[in-house]
Design an enzyme around this catalytic site. Structure first.
Site, PDB file in Angstrom:
ATOM      1  N   GLU A 183       0.820  -1.218   0.000  1.00 15.87           N
ATOM      2  CA  GLU A 183       0.000   0.000   0.000  1.00 15.87           C
ATOM      3  C   GLU A 183       0.858   1.274   0.000  1.00 15.87           C
ATOM      4  O   GLU A 183       0.599   2.209  -0.755  1.00 15.87           O
ATOM      5  CB  GLU A 183      -0.920  -0.013   1.236  1.00 15.87           C
ATOM      6  CG  GLU A 183      -1.751   1.236   1.367  1.00 15.87           C
ATOM      7  CD  GLU A 183      -3.242   0.955   1.461  1.00 15.87           C
ATOM      8  OE1 GLU A 183      -3.989   1.939   1.386  1.00 15.87           O
ATOM      9  OE2 GLU A 183      -3.636  -0.205   1.608  1.00 15.87           O
TER      10      GLU A 183
ATOM     11  N   TYR B 276      12.301 -18.123 -14.995  1.00 18.17           N
ATOM     12  CA  TYR B 276      11.566 -16.949 -15.471  1.00 18.17           C
ATOM     13  C   TYR B 276      11.025 -17.193 -16.883  1.00 18.17           C
ATOM     14  O   TYR B 276       9.846 -16.967 -17.168  1.00 18.17           O
ATOM     15  CB  TYR B 276      12.489 -15.727 -15.455  1.00 18.17           C
ATOM     16  CG  TYR B 276      11.821 -14.452 -15.939  1.00 18.17           C
ATOM     17  CD1 TYR B 276      10.884 -13.795 -15.147  1.00 18.17           C
ATOM     18  CD2 TYR B 276      12.139 -13.906 -17.177  1.00 18.17           C
ATOM     19  CE1 TYR B 276      10.267 -12.629 -15.583  1.00 18.17           C
ATOM     20  CE2 TYR B 276      11.531 -12.746 -17.626  1.00 18.17           C
ATOM     21  CZ  TYR B 276      10.604 -12.107 -16.824  1.00 18.17           C
ATOM     22  OH  TYR B 276       9.989 -10.957 -17.260  1.00 18.17           O
ATOM     23  N   GLY B 277      11.896 -17.675 -17.766  1.00 14.56           N
ATOM     24  CA  GLY B 277      11.493 -17.927 -19.154  1.00 14.56           C
ATOM     25  C   GLY B 277      10.338 -18.917 -19.231  1.00 14.56           C
ATOM     26  O   GLY B 277       9.368 -18.703 -19.961  1.00 14.56           O
TER      27      GLY B 277
ATOM     28  N   SER C 102       7.298 -11.849 -22.034  1.00 13.82           N
ATOM     29  CA  SER C 102       8.697 -11.470 -22.241  1.00 13.82           C
ATOM     30  C   SER C 102       9.258 -12.251 -23.420  1.00 13.82           C
ATOM     31  O   SER C 102       8.814 -13.361 -23.705  1.00 13.82           O
ATOM     32  CB  SER C 102       9.492 -11.815 -20.981  1.00 13.82           C
ATOM     33  OG  SER C 102      10.873 -11.705 -21.212  1.00 13.82           O
TER      34      SER C 102
ATOM     35  N   ASP D  12      -2.403  -8.085  -4.368  1.00 12.80           N
ATOM     36  CA  ASP D  12      -1.286  -9.023  -4.288  1.00 12.80           C
ATOM     37  C   ASP D  12      -1.694 -10.286  -5.044  1.00 12.80           C
ATOM     38  O   ASP D  12      -2.619 -10.992  -4.628  1.00 12.80           O
ATOM     39  CB  ASP D  12      -0.990  -9.346  -2.815  1.00 12.80           C
ATOM     40  CG  ASP D  12       0.153 -10.337  -2.643  1.00 12.80           C
ATOM     41  OD1 ASP D  12       0.673 -10.847  -3.662  1.00 12.80           O
ATOM     42  OD2 ASP D  12       0.529 -10.605  -1.484  1.00 12.80           O
TER      43      ASP D  12
ATOM     44  N   SER E  79       8.173 -19.631 -16.851  1.00 15.17           N
ATOM     45  CA  SER E  79       6.953 -19.033 -16.283  1.00 15.17           C
ATOM     46  C   SER E  79       6.275 -18.149 -17.325  1.00 15.17           C
ATOM     47  O   SER E  79       5.047 -18.094 -17.415  1.00 15.17           O
ATOM     48  CB  SER E  79       7.276 -18.222 -15.021  1.00 15.17           C
ATOM     49  OG  SER E  79       7.860 -16.953 -15.324  1.00 15.17           O
ATOM     50  N   LYS E  80       7.084 -17.480 -18.133  1.00 16.43           N
ATOM     51  CA  LYS E  80       6.524 -16.590 -19.163  1.00 16.43           C
ATOM     52  C   LYS E  80       6.030 -17.369 -20.396  1.00 16.43           C
ATOM     53  O   LYS E  80       5.167 -16.876 -21.116  1.00 16.43           O
ATOM     54  CB  LYS E  80       7.544 -15.517 -19.547  1.00 16.43           C
ATOM     55  CG  LYS E  80       7.821 -14.495 -18.431  1.00 16.43           C
ATOM     56  CD  LYS E  80       6.585 -13.685 -18.053  1.00 16.43           C
ATOM     57  CE  LYS E  80       6.945 -12.459 -17.211  1.00 16.43           C
ATOM     58  NZ  LYS E  80       5.771 -11.626 -16.912  1.00 16.43           N
TER      59      LYS E  80
ATOM     60  N   ASN F 230       0.542  -6.946 -15.510  1.00 14.13           N
ATOM     61  CA  ASN F 230       1.955  -6.594 -15.623  1.00 14.13           C
ATOM     62  C   ASN F 230       2.799  -7.172 -14.484  1.00 14.13           C
ATOM     63  O   ASN F 230       3.991  -7.386 -14.653  1.00 14.13           O
ATOM     64  CB  ASN F 230       2.090  -5.064 -15.638  1.00 14.13           C
ATOM     65  CG  ASN F 230       3.515  -4.609 -15.421  1.00 14.13           C
ATOM     66  OD1 ASN F 230       4.355  -4.729 -16.302  1.00 14.13           O
ATOM     67  ND2 ASN F 230       3.819  -4.115 -14.219  1.00 14.13           N
TER      68      ASN F 230
END
Length: 277
Positions: free
Chosen positions: A40, A194-195, A140, A63, A197-198, A90
């Site tokens: 917040e 990361y890759g 991404s 969240d 997950s995207k 985002n």
């Protein structure tokens, strides 16, 4: 009494690309813009900075990892508006290159937020989307790079004509389970939490558009996009684009005019549809 004013919601928007997307929407979108953030204090700080530029976004806490938090923003939106016009997913996380956590842990935590958190926001807020709504899932180029490093058999699953949301969920569950038991490379995945997950976010976008094509609400468009390599905390400020340059493609997709036929259910970078994977 709910207002017929149009409304845009941006997740993970207290800094970086999300912040720049809010700034752009405040200038270009005729309606209320809601900046959301997990914390917040950080969210209110971002609002204050934008107010200093003469812009008037609103704040709501959100969240992705907390279903109660998603329920609360859903209730607020239901009470306040007749529906949602723009949703920009985002929010996301990435471990740094120097992170010492084991790959299994990085995979589980990254997929939990980037994929499952995004999916839960969609599950909560998609019933509120109005006809002609626009959904932008910020993915991404890492999803494309990661997909190209996966086995041919795995790649064929990414482009299967019958790919739907349940199959994307299954892929992400398999990735995390194989990361935990160390079999991920044998099973055709690559070593990028990361890759991968995207990959989930990009494929989810394709599956969601297929569903909206059958929806009674006309002209709802979902696209996944890559903002580019942007100078943010996530890139350790190594990115070459400013946050406003990074926000350009997400804003373009969020503001697509009514009855656009393309891009629609695509993966977009620099305003151009990218081949997948």
């Amino acid at each position: 009494m709910s207002s017929s004013r149009r409304v845009a919601v941006v997740t993970g928007a207290n800094k970086g690309i999300g912040y720049a997307i809010v700034r752009g929407l405040c200038k270009q979108f005729d309606g209320d813009v809601i900046l959301t953030a997990r914390n917040e204090g950080n969210g209110q700080e971002a609002i204050k900075k934008l107010n200093g530029e003469g812009l008037k976004p609103m704040f709501h806490q959100l969240d992705l990892d907390d279903v109660g938090s998603i329920d609360r923003i859903k209730d607020f939106l239901q009470k306040t508006y007749t529906g949602i016009d723009i949703l920009v997913n985002n929010a996301g996380i990435a471990f740094k290159m120097a992170a010492t956590e084991p790959f299994s842990q990085q995979a589980e935590i990254t997929v939990a937020t980037n994929f499952w958190g995004t999916l839960n926001v969609c599950k909560g807020l998609f019933p509120l989307l109005k006809p002609h709504a626009r959904v932008v899932n910020v993915s991404s180029m890492a999803s494309q790079y990661a997909a190209k490093k996966c086995s041919d058999e795995m790649k064929s699953r990414f482009i299967a004509p019958d790919l739907d949301q349940a199959k994307v969920e299954q892929l992400m569950t398999e990735f995390v389970n194989s990361a935990k038991d160390g079999s991920y490379e044998k099973k055709g995945w690559c070593q990028s939490a990361y890759g991968c997950s995207k990959i989930g976010v990009t494929l989810l976008s394709f599956a969601q558009q297929k569903e909206f094509d059958k929806d009674s609400r006309a002209d709802i468009i979902v696209n996944a996009c890559c903002p580019g390599y942007v100078d943010t905390d996530m890139s350790s400020h190594k990115g070459t684009k400013t946050i406003d340059q990074g926000a350009d493609t997400p804003l373009y997709l969020a503001l697509l005019p009514p009855n656009t036929t393309s891009p629609k259910g695509n993966f977009v970078s620099d305003r151009k549809i990218q081949t997948w994977p």
